[in-house]
Design an enzyme around this catalytic site. Structure first.
Site, PDB file in Angstrom:
ATOM      1  N   GLY A  58      16.559   6.496   4.786  1.00 49.46           N
ATOM      2  CA  GLY A  58      15.097   6.615   5.176  1.00 49.46           C
ATOM      3  C   GLY A  58      14.259   7.515   4.556  1.00 49.46           C
ATOM      4  CB  THR A  69       0.242  -8.969  -7.034  1.00 43.45           C
ATOM      5  OG1 THR A  69      -0.596  -9.670  -7.817  1.00 43.45           O
ATOM      6  CG2 THR A  69       0.019  -7.679  -6.729  1.00 43.45           C
ATOM      7  CG  ASP A 110      -3.967 -11.062  -8.425  1.00 46.94           C
ATOM      8  OD1 ASP A 110      -3.024 -10.639  -8.371  1.00 46.94           O
ATOM      9  OD2 ASP A 110      -4.904 -11.009  -8.971  1.00 46.94           O
ATOM     10  CG  HIS A 166      14.157   2.244  -5.323  1.00 49.95           C
ATOM     11  ND1 HIS A 166      15.164   2.363  -5.798  1.00 49.95           N
ATOM     12  CD2 HIS A 166      13.129   0.984  -5.695  1.00 49.95           C
ATOM     13  CE1 HIS A 166      15.082   0.428  -6.553  1.00 49.95           C
ATOM     14  NE2 HIS A 166      13.519   0.163  -6.657  1.00 49.95           N
TER      15      HIS A 166
END
Length: 356
Positions: free
Chosen positions: A98, A227, A283, A92
């Site tokens: 940037g 994940t 994973d 964010h």
């Protein structure tokens, strides 16, 4: 008064990228499909940005990396969900103006106060690191550099497949963070509303990433951070009951998964794991879930369907080592997005406020 460090000089390039991608423009119709394996066949040099250096703090704050790693580990050991939160906080930040730590500025009207930032966490971790760094190396290290390195350490400290069994681990490799970023002095809440929030289509996501110097590979790989971590049910309840105003659920959701989500998300304030199968393990299960219609956010699930991204998803499922290696490369690339160097910013003494 604005504090600055000695200039960080450009060092020789240290590594070859394993994967590179085209910066071609993408359109909704008649797009050219990309063979994901071509990304492996065209390595390119990882160019160092002017003003950044791997040795920036070698003399002025030699214990910086050790401090950041120790603090991040302490916080994650207490609350494993903070690993995903720090990665998201870094994204964010870099996605608006940037990687300048503008997301950390805490005042009415700042990015941190925007609706899109309400669920961001990890600010206290950065404050803790900054306080320790200021004790050891006052007025030397930017908050932007601290946040970038903290996101790196949060990634590599996340549990990997095999941790519980003692088997050989395959995990995201350590990557070096070049330092020398300066902290921005401007933070505007309306600009934070441009960050993807889970309802965009793939074209919008591609255009957003391309505007930051990132490509389709970076989009798919960095999305793999889902994940781990969780989100509020309010971010995806529209998929369960009234998708696009139809009064019906999103037809792309697996029926079994839909039943689970409806039980889990009775209240918008409840939290739900982004990966329903292995939510604590870094994973490739996220990508496997997409192939089984179990992407939690609409933007996640579309990556598994769209012709511009589905082949990449399939490749990452079949070759997890590519995901781990490329995640490090894409995170390094993200951390170098539109950075401020030299006299373009400052080094905040407190990450929450610009210097007086």
């Amino acid at each position: 008064m604005h504090f600055s460090t000695p200039s960080c000089f450009l060092l020789p390039i240290l590594a070859l990228l394993l994967i590179s991608a085209s910066s071609a423009q993408y359109e909704e119709q008649e797009e050219e499909l990309i063979d994901p394996l071509t990304y492996l066949e065209n390595p390119s040099l990882n160019e160092m940005l002017p003003g950044l250096s791997y040795s920036c703090y070698r003399q002025t704050c030699p214990d910086l990396e050790a401090i950041i790693n120790r603090k991040v580990k302490e916080w994650i050991d207490k609350d494993y969900t903070l690993a995903a939160s720090l990665i998201r906080l870094h994204f964010h930040d870099c996605a608006v103006r940037g990687c300048d730590a503008s997301i950390l500025l805490d005042h009415p009207g700042s990015e941190r106060w925007a609706d899109a930032s309400k669920t961001l966490r990890g600010f206290q971790v950065i404050d803790d690191i900054k306080a320790e760094v200021e004790r050891k190396c006052p007025k030397t290290v930017s908050c932007a550099d601290i946040l970038t390195a903290a996101a790196r350490d949060a990634t590599i400290l996340s549990p990997a497949p095999g941790d519980a069994t003692g088997l050989d681990l395959v995990r995201v490799p350590f990557w070096m963070v070049p330092y020398g970023r300066k902290d921005g002095r401007v933070s505007i809440d309306k600009e934070a509303q441009t960050v993807p929030m889970g309802r965009e289509n793939v074209t919008a996501l591609l255009e957003f990433f391309q505007s930051k110097g990132l490509n389709v590979l970076d989009l798919v790989v960095l999305s793999g951070a889902h994940t781990i971590g969780r989100t509020t049910c309010g971010a995806m309840q529209h998929r369960l009951y009234d998708f696009h105003g139809t009064g019906e659920p999103d037809p792309s959701i697996s029926p079994k998964y839909l039943k689970f989500l409806r039980r889990k998300c009775r209240w918008a304030s409840e939290y739900v794991d982004l990966d329903a199968i292995t939510p604590r393990t870094f994973d490739v299960m996220y990508y496997k879930n997409l192939q089984h219609n179990m992407g939690l956010l609409a933007t996640d699930q579309m990556l598994g369907f769209d012709s511009r991204t589905s082949d990449l998803v399939a490749t990452l499922v079949s070759k997890p080592s590519i995901f781990y290696s490329q995640f490090a490369l894409s995170m390094e690339k993200l951390g170098n997005t539109q950075v401020l160097t030299g006299e373009d910013g400052e080094i905040r003494v407190n990450c929450n406020f610009v210097n007086p």
